[in-house]
Design a protein around this motif. Structure first.
Motif, PDB file in Angstrom:
ATOM      1  N   ASN B 338       5.773  97.673 119.969  1.00 56.63           N
ATOM      2  CA  ASN B 338       4.835  96.172 121.033  1.00 56.63           C
ATOM      3  C   ASN B 338       5.344  95.426 119.633  1.00 56.63           C
ATOM      4  O   ASN B 338       5.590  94.578 120.305  1.00 56.63           O
ATOM      5  CB  ASN B 338       4.039  96.641 121.792  1.00 56.63           C
ATOM      6  CG  ASN B 338       4.660  97.495 122.872  1.00 56.63           C
ATOM      7  OD1 ASN B 338       5.612  97.295 123.685  1.00 56.63           O
ATOM      8  ND2 ASN B 338       3.698  97.481 123.478  1.00 56.63           N
ATOM      9  N   ASN B 339       4.182  95.677 119.199  1.00 54.96           N
ATOM     10  CA  ASN B 339       4.142  94.674 118.074  1.00 54.96           C
ATOM     11  C   ASN B 339       5.223  94.119 116.836  1.00 54.96           C
ATOM     12  O   ASN B 339       5.764  93.109 117.300  1.00 54.96           O
ATOM     13  CB  ASN B 339       3.353  95.224 117.008  1.00 54.96           C
ATOM     14  CG  ASN B 339       1.942  94.641 117.281  1.00 54.96           C
ATOM     15  OD1 ASN B 339       1.404  94.347 118.599  1.00 54.96           O
ATOM     16  ND2 ASN B 339       1.189  95.326 116.510  1.00 54.96           N
ATOM     17  N   LEU B 341       8.299  94.338 117.893  1.00 55.96           N
ATOM     18  CA  LEU B 341       9.520  93.506 118.588  1.00 55.96           C
ATOM     19  C   LEU B 341       8.457  92.248 118.933  1.00 55.96           C
ATOM     20  O   LEU B 341       9.621  91.489 119.576  1.00 55.96           O
ATOM     21  CB  LEU B 341       9.337  94.658 120.001  1.00 55.96           C
ATOM     22  CG  LEU B 341      10.923  94.542 120.900  1.00 55.96           C
ATOM     23  CD1 LEU B 341      11.767  94.507 119.732  1.00 55.96           C
ATOM     24  CD2 LEU B 341      10.683  95.634 121.627  1.00 55.96           C
ATOM     25  N   ALA B 342       7.709  92.088 119.173  1.00 56.17           N
ATOM     26  CA  ALA B 342       7.096  91.311 119.528  1.00 56.17           C
ATOM     27  C   ALA B 342       7.741  90.173 118.522  1.00 56.17           C
ATOM     28  O   ALA B 342       7.889  88.913 118.322  1.00 56.17           O
ATOM     29  CB  ALA B 342       5.410  90.922 119.934  1.00 56.17           C
ATOM     30  N   ILE B 343       6.942  90.571 117.481  1.00 60.52           N
ATOM     31  CA  ILE B 343       7.337  89.038 115.965  1.00 60.52           C
ATOM     32  C   ILE B 343       8.790  89.603 116.211  1.00 60.52           C
ATOM     33  O   ILE B 343       9.343  87.909 115.895  1.00 60.52           O
ATOM     34  CB  ILE B 343       7.168  89.698 114.873  1.00 60.52           C
ATOM     35  CG1 ILE B 343       5.767  90.575 114.651  1.00 60.52           C
ATOM     36  CG2 ILE B 343       7.337  89.426 113.673  1.00 60.52           C
ATOM     37  CD1 ILE B 343       5.229  91.596 113.824  1.00 60.52           C
ATOM     38  N   ILE B 345      11.112  88.666 118.273  1.00 61.78           N
ATOM     39  CA  ILE B 345      11.742  88.074 119.824  1.00 61.78           C
ATOM     40  C   ILE B 345      10.755  86.441 119.450  1.00 61.78           C
ATOM     41  O   ILE B 345      11.346  85.903 119.875  1.00 61.78           O
ATOM     42  CB  ILE B 345      11.080  88.852 121.086  1.00 61.78           C
ATOM     43  CG1 ILE B 345      12.179  89.474 121.784  1.00 61.78           C
ATOM     44  CG2 ILE B 345      11.101  87.702 122.397  1.00 61.78           C
ATOM     45  CD1 ILE B 345      11.456  90.735 122.783  1.00 61.78           C
ATOM     46  N   GLY B 346       9.686  86.601 119.188  1.00 62.46           N
ATOM     47  CA  GLY B 346       9.381  85.759 118.873  1.00 62.46           C
ATOM     48  C   GLY B 346       9.298  84.971 117.850  1.00 62.46           C
ATOM     49  O   GLY B 346       9.762  83.089 117.937  1.00 62.46           O
ATOM     50  N   ARG B 347       9.723  85.042 116.823  1.00 56.37           N
ATOM     51  CA  ARG B 347      10.783  83.950 115.911  1.00 56.37           C
ATOM     52  C   ARG B 347      11.994  83.655 116.016  1.00 56.37           C
ATOM     53  O   ARG B 347      11.951  82.276 115.776  1.00 56.37           O
ATOM     54  CB  ARG B 347      10.731  85.134 114.650  1.00 56.37           C
ATOM     55  CG  ARG B 347       9.312  85.316 113.279  1.00 56.37           C
ATOM     56  CD  ARG B 347       9.020  83.945 113.336  1.00 56.37           C
ATOM     57  NE  ARG B 347       7.626  84.549 112.288  1.00 56.37           N
ATOM     58  CZ  ARG B 347       7.093  83.089 112.483  1.00 56.37           C
ATOM     59  NH1 ARG B 347       7.341  81.950 111.863  1.00 56.37           N
ATOM     60  NH2 ARG B 347       5.693  83.185 111.583  1.00 56.37           N
ATOM     61  N   GLN B 349      13.094  83.714 119.154  1.00 57.22           N
ATOM     62  CA  GLN B 349      12.878  82.049 119.745  1.00 57.22           C
ATOM     63  C   GLN B 349      12.830  80.963 119.180  1.00 57.22           C
ATOM     64  O   GLN B 349      12.807  79.396 119.718  1.00 57.22           O
ATOM     65  CB  GLN B 349      12.280  82.825 121.190  1.00 57.22           C
ATOM     66  CG  GLN B 349      12.149  83.392 122.058  1.00 57.22           C
ATOM     67  CD  GLN B 349      11.677  83.444 123.118  1.00 57.22           C
ATOM     68  OE1 GLN B 349       9.856  84.065 122.933  1.00 57.22           O
ATOM     69  NE2 GLN B 349      12.221  83.980 124.496  1.00 57.22           N
ATOM     70  N   LEU B 350      11.558  81.058 118.330  1.00 59.04           N
ATOM     71  CA  LEU B 350      11.139  79.713 117.609  1.00 59.04           C
ATOM     72  C   LEU B 350      11.764  79.461 116.319  1.00 59.04           C
ATOM     73  O   LEU B 350      12.268  78.153 116.525  1.00 59.04           O
ATOM     74  CB  LEU B 350       9.934  80.632 116.592  1.00 59.04           C
ATOM     75  CG  LEU B 350       8.892  79.309 116.476  1.00 59.04           C
ATOM     76  CD1 LEU B 350       8.454  78.579 117.386  1.00 59.04           C
ATOM     77  CD2 LEU B 350       7.616  79.540 115.633  1.00 59.04           C
ATOM     78  N   HIS B 353      14.888  77.470 118.825  1.00 65.02           N
ATOM     79  CA  HIS B 353      14.029  76.417 119.097  1.00 65.02           C
ATOM     80  C   HIS B 353      13.858  75.179 118.198  1.00 65.02           C
ATOM     81  O   HIS B 353      13.761  73.177 118.201  1.00 65.02           O
ATOM     82  CB  HIS B 353      12.267  76.822 118.887  1.00 65.02           C
ATOM     83  CG  HIS B 353      11.673  75.440 119.986  1.00 65.02           C
ATOM     84  ND1 HIS B 353      11.475  74.752 121.740  1.00 65.02           N
ATOM     85  CD2 HIS B 353      10.825  75.018 119.628  1.00 65.02           C
ATOM     86  CE1 HIS B 353      10.882  74.148 121.436  1.00 65.02           C
ATOM     87  NE2 HIS B 353       9.837  73.960 120.095  1.00 65.02           N
ATOM     88  N   ARG B 354      13.804  75.755 116.703  1.00 66.52           N
ATOM     89  CA  ARG B 354      14.176  74.668 115.488  1.00 66.52           C
ATOM     90  C   ARG B 354      15.292  74.895 114.904  1.00 66.52           C
ATOM     91  O   ARG B 354      15.595  73.589 114.555  1.00 66.52           O
ATOM     92  CB  ARG B 354      13.048  75.158 114.980  1.00 66.52           C
ATOM     93  CG  ARG B 354      11.899  75.503 115.070  1.00 66.52           C
ATOM     94  CD  ARG B 354      10.778  76.098 113.926  1.00 66.52           C
ATOM     95  NE  ARG B 354       9.350  75.912 114.071  1.00 66.52           N
ATOM     96  CZ  ARG B 354       8.068  76.166 113.806  1.00 66.52           C
ATOM     97  NH1 ARG B 354       8.898  77.175 112.378  1.00 66.52           N
ATOM     98  NH2 ARG B 354       7.355  76.463 114.026  1.00 66.52           N
ATOM     99  N   GLN B 374      15.679  92.158 123.365  1.00 68.27           N
ATOM    100  CA  GLN B 374      15.392  91.710 124.496  1.00 68.27           C
ATOM    101  C   GLN B 374      15.164  92.396 125.988  1.00 68.27           C
ATOM    102  O   GLN B 374      14.997  93.536 126.552  1.00 68.27           O
ATOM    103  CB  GLN B 374      15.696  90.300 125.547  1.00 68.27           C
ATOM    104  CG  GLN B 374      14.414  89.541 124.471  1.00 68.27           C
ATOM    105  CD  GLN B 374      14.826  87.987 124.995  1.00 68.27           C
ATOM    106  OE1 GLN B 374      15.745  87.610 125.279  1.00 68.27           O
ATOM    107  NE2 GLN B 374      13.457  86.894 125.768  1.00 68.27           N
ATOM    108  N   LYS B 377      13.052  94.660 124.934  1.00 69.47           N
ATOM    109  CA  LYS B 377      12.711  95.411 125.277  1.00 69.47           C
ATOM    110  C   LYS B 377      11.732  95.820 126.756  1.00 69.47           C
ATOM    111  O   LYS B 377      11.027  96.311 127.217  1.00 69.47           O
ATOM    112  CB  LYS B 377      11.221  93.577 125.725  1.00 69.47           C
ATOM    113  CG  LYS B 377      10.775  93.464 126.101  1.00 69.47           C
ATOM    114  CD  LYS B 377      10.555  91.650 126.116  1.00 69.47           C
ATOM    115  CE  LYS B 377       9.103  91.208 127.668  1.00 69.47           C
ATOM    116  NZ  LYS B 377       9.072  89.679 127.282  1.00 69.47           N
ATOM    117  N   HIS B 503      15.548  87.504 129.497  1.00 61.45           N
ATOM    118  CA  HIS B 503      14.056  87.787 129.523  1.00 61.45           C
ATOM    119  C   HIS B 503      14.011  88.396 130.946  1.00 61.45           C
ATOM    120  O   HIS B 503      12.841  88.684 131.279  1.00 61.45           O
ATOM    121  CB  HIS B 503      13.330  87.014 128.985  1.00 61.45           C
ATOM    122  CG  HIS B 503      13.358  85.780 130.012  1.00 61.45           C
ATOM    123  ND1 HIS B 503      14.172  84.599 129.137  1.00 61.45           N
ATOM    124  CD2 HIS B 503      12.425  85.243 130.438  1.00 61.45           C
ATOM    125  CE1 HIS B 503      14.136  83.978 130.011  1.00 61.45           C
ATOM    126  NE2 HIS B 503      12.785  84.098 131.346  1.00 61.45           N
TER     127      HIS B 503
END
Lengths: 125, 559
Positions: B338-339, B341-343, B345-347, B349-350, B353-354, B374, B377, B503
């Motif tokens: 989980n962790n 993968l969260a990193i 996906i999060g990074r 996406q970020l 975004h930028r 994803q 996930k 997602h």
């Protein structure tokens, strides 16, 4: 896009440093003030010191897990909003937290926009 | 014979029965001639008496010699004239041997013993010997003759009891035979009872009983065993020769033979036998070898228990234990993922975004990375939901309650306020499904979540539950969402293919849902008239009416 920092203070408690960083980045993008703790004891301390409006709390942590941390925080602070981060398929732990006044649950891995929207929703109440 | 009045037990001297010897005349008043006349008359009367009686009578002097004998005595002993006996020693003449021919010494003769003592005697178990050398069984009485206090001789009376003895023997034989017949009848009854007891034990036994020979013939098998092996009768089973068939390669008869010949018996040997139709039955067998006096094995007597069910349960237990262990392992691993993968996906996406002009070239690659992450996930989520269902027992499930629970679960995650939910439940109150509740719940959560997502902002979700036929009930889930194209319909139930964008697809995939439904003997299908026209999922599940179960229990109690 917000240009100034809001008055909202958020405390993030998670034992995974890179995830902690990610969430800090994300929330600071949204102009929240973010404090980070990497374990339960640190989190309890920071809550007392910084008095945040919302805590983003990971459940699965070594030593003191999320539930215990929250129990400890709730002993002295029943006002702070709490959003709990869970892994998929953890219905039991959610049950355990039922009496601890949790505002929202978010499962990991999450979508960034989900995290942001949940936090803003919780703060608006 | 009662004691007779002894005709000679008086003051007379011994009397000759055919009056050859003169008597001593008494002195006195009568003239000699008158006295002689009277005496002669008396003699004649006595003689008449003596010769008319049916008993044989003879007299003995002190030396044991015959002093007189009557006609019957002569007749019974086979003599013509008393001269043949008079003066002879009667013991030697008629009484010298026992019935078996052995010598009978005079000292042992009871007559002799008796009149030595001045007593009488009565004997029924001896024989007397005739003139022709043949003997006959006799009963005799002897009486001492006493004159002036001195024994002067004896009188012996005897009877030929041949006929009586014959009758006695015959009676004896009959009563012996009767007694034997009685015994035989009792023995037979006992035997029959014992046979019946044995047969009951044998046939009503709860385990199989058999007798076989080393060369493979089946001599005995009770009905339990016959049935166990799927034969219709003993003869049917006995046609089998165990050396040729009945055993499978992994459990050969040779193994059984080896053990039983070595130890004389086999205890709790587990193996598999072949039934008549070729299917297998697992058995636990105990047997003893029966050997003859030289140690050659004549046959094996054994008992057999059918342990097929037990083995199957053991297997199930083992696999469910294995499954539970695996499930825990998988759950632990998944949580660990989980962790990171969260990193990712999060990074990613970020970063997306930028993205700015300078980093625009990287957008495509970042999107690829995000999409892959994803997908991970989704896979992880399916896996964790599945592991949740492992190890939970099947229970009776109330369908309407379960559906409501699923709706609640979905509304917790998705805002259902803008969706009109219609639940039509037309089930009899006693309709019941037995399954893993968590698994079935996740199926409905999956289907309702899909429906909700398909309806984007607003729509109508219609759930209809009703009996389809006597064995299946039907759950229809109709939504007014974006529908499914024909192309997608075909791939819908394939594992890991998500019809959703990135997602959107989370939780249990349709493939897993289908798998769960099919495990419980049900079916699932989907229909859609095309894009924009909503979709209808139909789930069929087997059910039971609780009433039936109660009826069965009642019957059991009464029967």
């Amino acid at each position: 896009m917000k240009t100034e920092f809001t008055n909202w203070k958020i405390l993030v408690i998670d034992d995974e440093p890179e995830l902690l960083d990610l969430m800090k980045d994300l929330l600071e993008e949204e102009k929240y003030q973010v404090f980070c703790a990497s374990n339960g004891s640190e989190g309890i301390l920071l809550n007392e010191q910084k008095n945040p409006d919302l805590i983003l709390l990971d459940l699965r942590m070594p030593e003191m897990d999320g539930i215990e941390t929250l129990r400890n925080i709730r002993k002295t602070d029943d006002k702070v909003l709490v959003v709990v981060l869970t892994g998929y398929g953890c219905p039991d732990t959610i049950r355990d937290a039922a009496d601890l006044n949790v505002s929202e649950y978010l499962s990991k891995p999450f979508e960034n926009e989900d995290l942001v929207s949940i936090i803003s929703k919780a703060l608006e109440q | 014979m009662p004691q007779k009045k002894d005709p000679c037990h008086n003051d007379c001297e011994s009397v000759s029965m055919d009056s050859a010897v003169p008597l001593k005349a008494g002195s006195g008043k009568f003239s000699h001639r008158m006295a002689e006349e009277t005496l002669r008359e008396s003699e004649e009367k006595i003689l008449l008496l003596l010769n008319s009686t049916a008993e044989a009578i003879y007299g003995l002097d002190m030396d044991g010699n015959c002093t007189f004998c009557n006609n019957t005595c002569l007749r019974l002993l086979g003599y013509q004239h008393s001269d043949e006996l008079l003066g002879k020693n009667m013991h030697w003449q008629v009484h010298s041997k026992y019935a078996d021919g052995t010598h009978f010494p005079v000292e042992d003769c009871r007559i002799f013993q008796a009149f030595q003592k001045g007593e009488g005697t009565h004997v029924v178990d001896e024989v007397l010997w005739r003139s022709d050398g043949k003997s006959f069984p006799a009963e005799y009485w002897s009486y001492p003759q006493i004159h002036d206090g001195i024994v002067i001789g004896a009188v012996v009376t005897f009877l030929d009891i041949t006929e009586r003895k014959k009758a006695e023997n015959y009676l004896n034989q009959i009563s012996v035979r009767l007694a034997l017949a009685e015994k035989a009848k009792l023995a037979e009854a006992a035997l029959q009872e014992s046979e019946e007891r044995f047969r009951n034990l044998y046939e009503d036994s709860t385990i199989g009983l058999y007798r076989t020979t080393p060369d493979g013939a089946i001599h005995l098998a009770n009905s339990v065993l016959v049935k166990m092996l799927g034969y219709s009768s003993f003869d049917d089973l006995a046609a089998r020769n165990l050396e040729k068939n009945g055993f499978v390669p992994s459990y050969p008869r040779a193994h059984f033979i080896e053990i039983i010949e070595k130890n004389g018996s086999v205890k709790g040997l587990e193996s598999a036998w072949e039934r008549k139709d070729g299917t297998m039955v697992f058995v636990r067998e105990s047997a003893k070898a029966f050997r003859n006096s030289v140690g050659k094995t004549l046959y094996y007597d054994g008992t057999v228990e059918d342990i097929t069910e037990y083995m199957e349960m053991q297997q199930k237990l083992l696999s469910s234990e294995k499954l539970a262990v695996m499930g825990r392992l998988v759950a632990d691993v998944a949580h660990e993922l989980n962790n990171p993968l969260a990193i990712v996906i999060g990074r990613t996406q970020l970063m997306l975004h930028r993205i700015d002009e300078k980093s625009l070239p990287f957008k495509g690659q970042l999107e690829t990375v995000l999409k892959s992450a994803q997908r991970c996930k989704t896979i992880l989520s399916n896996l964790l939901t599945y592991t949740n269902t492992i190890g939970k027992k099947d229970v009776a499930v109330n369908l309407p309650d379960l559906i409501n629970e699923a709706l609640d679960a979905v509304s917790y995650q998705y805002d259902m306020r803008s969706i009109e939910v219609l639940l039509n439940c037309n089930l009899p109150a006693n309709a019941e499904i037995t399954c893993n509740k968590v698994a079935l719940l996740s199926v409905f959560v999956n289907l309702f979540r899909n429906a909700r997502q398909a309806m984007r902002k607003t729509g109508k979700l219609t759930i209809t539950v009703e009996i389809k036929n006597e064995s299946q009930l039907c759950i229809e889930i109709q939504d007014t969402g974006i529908g499914i194209s024909e192309e997608q319909l075909a791939k819908l139930f394939q594992p890991f293919i998500s019809g959703w964008k990135e997602h959107e697809g989370t939780g249990l995939g349709l493939a897993t849902s289908l798998g769960i439904i099919e495990t419980y003997g049900g079916k699932m299908k989907v229909e859609s008239e095309g894009e924009g026209k909503g979709a209808k999922f139909t789930v069929l599940l087997p059910y039971k009416l609780k009433e039936e179960k109660t009826l069965q229990t009642n019957n059991k109690a009464e029967g």
